[in-house]
Design an enzyme around this catalytic site. Structure first.
Site, PDB file in Angstrom:
ATOM      1  N   THR A   1     -12.118 -48.607 -53.321  1.00  0.00           N
ATOM      2  CA  THR A   1     -11.527 -48.681 -54.656  1.00  0.00           C
ATOM      3  C   THR A   1     -11.961 -47.457 -55.467  1.00  0.00           C
ATOM      4  O   THR A   1     -12.992 -46.849 -55.191  1.00  0.00           O
ATOM      5  CB  THR A   1     -11.938 -49.964 -55.396  1.00  0.00           C
ATOM      6  OG1 THR A   1     -13.321 -49.896 -55.767  1.00  0.00           O
ATOM      7  CG2 THR A   1     -11.716 -51.198 -54.520  1.00  0.00           C
ATOM      8  N   GLY A   2     -11.150 -47.100 -56.460  1.00  0.00           N
ATOM      9  CA  GLY A   2     -11.464 -45.910 -57.249  1.00  0.00           C
ATOM     10  C   GLY A   2     -11.482 -44.661 -56.396  1.00  0.00           C
ATOM     11  O   GLY A   2     -12.306 -43.767 -56.599  1.00  0.00           O
TER      12      GLY A   2
ATOM     13  N   SER B   1      -9.320 -42.065 -55.875  1.00  0.00           N
ATOM     14  CA  SER B   1      -8.550 -40.839 -56.110  1.00  0.00           C
ATOM     15  C   SER B   1      -9.382 -39.690 -56.658  1.00  0.00           C
ATOM     16  O   SER B   1      -8.901 -38.555 -56.701  1.00  0.00           O
ATOM     17  CB  SER B   1      -7.380 -41.123 -57.061  1.00  0.00           C
ATOM     18  OG  SER B   1      -7.850 -41.517 -58.334  1.00  0.00           O
TER      19      SER B   1
ATOM     20  N   ILE C   1     -16.673 -39.821 -56.755  1.00  0.00           N
ATOM     21  CA  ILE C   1     -17.372 -40.403 -55.611  1.00  0.00           C
ATOM     22  C   ILE C   1     -16.394 -41.078 -54.664  1.00  0.00           C
ATOM     23  O   ILE C   1     -16.519 -40.974 -53.440  1.00  0.00           O
ATOM     24  CB  ILE C   1     -18.446 -41.393 -56.098  1.00  0.00           C
ATOM     25  CG1 ILE C   1     -19.561 -40.633 -56.835  1.00  0.00           C
ATOM     26  CG2 ILE C   1     -19.023 -42.204 -54.946  1.00  0.00           C
ATOM     27  CD1 ILE C   1     -20.534 -41.527 -57.580  1.00  0.00           C
ATOM     28  N   GLY C   2     -15.405 -41.776 -55.218  1.00  0.00           N
ATOM     29  CA  GLY C   2     -14.426 -42.451 -54.372  1.00  0.00           C
ATOM     30  C   GLY C   2     -13.679 -41.481 -53.483  1.00  0.00           C
ATOM     31  O   GLY C   2     -13.514 -41.719 -52.275  1.00  0.00           O
TER      32      GLY C   2
ATOM     33  N   SER D   1     -25.783 -47.997 -60.562  1.00  0.00           N
ATOM     34  CA  SER D   1     -26.263 -46.799 -61.236  1.00  0.00           C
ATOM     35  C   SER D   1     -27.760 -46.955 -61.436  1.00  0.00           C
ATOM     36  O   SER D   1     -28.276 -48.076 -61.500  1.00  0.00           O
ATOM     37  CB  SER D   1     -25.573 -46.640 -62.601  1.00  0.00           C
ATOM     38  OG  SER D   1     -26.245 -45.702 -63.416  1.00  0.00           O
TER      39      SER D   1
ATOM     40  N   TYR E   1     -22.532 -50.099 -70.231  1.00  0.00           N
ATOM     41  CA  TYR E   1     -22.422 -49.592 -68.858  1.00  0.00           C
ATOM     42  C   TYR E   1     -23.595 -50.071 -68.014  1.00  0.00           C
ATOM     43  O   TYR E   1     -23.420 -50.574 -66.901  1.00  0.00           O
ATOM     44  CB  TYR E   1     -22.369 -48.067 -68.898  1.00  0.00           C
ATOM     45  CG  TYR E   1     -22.337 -47.403 -67.544  1.00  0.00           C
ATOM     46  CD1 TYR E   1     -21.181 -47.422 -66.755  1.00  0.00           C
ATOM     47  CD2 TYR E   1     -23.459 -46.731 -67.041  1.00  0.00           C
ATOM     48  CE1 TYR E   1     -21.154 -46.809 -65.515  1.00  0.00           C
ATOM     49  CE2 TYR E   1     -23.437 -46.109 -65.814  1.00  0.00           C
ATOM     50  CZ  TYR E   1     -22.282 -46.146 -65.055  1.00  0.00           C
ATOM     51  OH  TYR E   1     -22.250 -45.539 -63.824  1.00  0.00           O
TER      52      TYR E   1
END
Length: 232
Positions: free
Chosen positions: A7-8, A10, A13-14, A129, A142
């Protein structure tokens, strides 16, 4: 050859993770929400398959998984951040942060579990994180989501382990991706100086850690810090 869902995928890190798993010959599907041009370019570069999906929405995730015949490894990289004083975080921003960073993992893991149970094996990797480990001033929302990711990952490791499903987490430090785009050079240099290894991290540093955990058959319930020693 494993089938990997990221996921993520594009950017940041993805995208680095898509490149790394595709380069070794795995069949890779990646989710993205809005970056159509980036997704198309990554497809052409790697041979991976991009699927437009908002991980915060259960129906979107369900529809995305209908396009995937098998899942061996699920890597949850989708995430958003916000910097600012806690009292300036609106209820809408707070909810959106949890919808993407935590509920997004909830939706994707729930869709992947039936694949894993059928084959009695699987690997789930989440992205937290260092702020999820120790908290962060001006990034309370976050940090709260990333702390939840750690607790969720450890809980899933205990619950799913008897079914042959491993669950681990990577907790990056300061990584030079779009999330750092708002930091000026002076700030980034100061952060690098605070890091024992003397530099900020790259998306490839984190992708390498994710690949290690994907290939570690007797490791589960762990949080692997990738922060250059910033938090020890």
């Amino acid at each position: 050859m494993a089938t990997v869902v990221i996921t993520g995928g594009s950017r940041g890190i993805g995208a680095a993770t898509v490149r790394r798993f595709a380069a070794r010959g795995d069949r890779v599907f990646f989710f993205y929400e809005k970056a159509h041009d980036r997704a198309k370019a990554l497809e052409e570069e790697t041979g991976a398959t991009g699927i437009c999906c908002d991980v915060a929405r259960e129906d979107s995730v369900r529809e995305a998984f209908l396009q995937i015949p098998q899942v061996d490894i699920l890597i949850c990289c989708a995430g958003i951040s916000q910097v600012g004083l806690f009292q300036d975080v609106t209820p809408e921003a707070w909810d959106r942060m949890f919808d993407v960073n935590v509920k997004g993992i909830y939706h994707t893991v729930r869709q992947a579990i039936p694949y894993f149970l059928k084959q009695q094996k699987g690997c789930i990797l989440t992205l937290s994180s260092m702020w999820g480990q120790v908290g962060a001033s001006c990034e309370a929302a976050y940090a709260a989501t990333k702390g939840a990711v750690i607790a969720l990952t450890k809980s899933l490791a205990k619950e799913l382990g008897p079914s042959g499903i491993r669950c681990n987490c990577v907790a990056p430090g300061v990584i030079l991706t779009d999330m750092c785009a708002g930091f000026d050079r002076q700030t980034l240099d100061a952060l690098a100086e605070e890091t024992p290894l003397g530099r900020n991290g790259t998306a490839e540093d984190v992708a390498g850690a994710l690949m290690y955990l994907a290939d570690a058959p007797f490791v589960t319930g762990e949080v692997l810090s990738v922060n250059g020693g910033f938090v020890i």
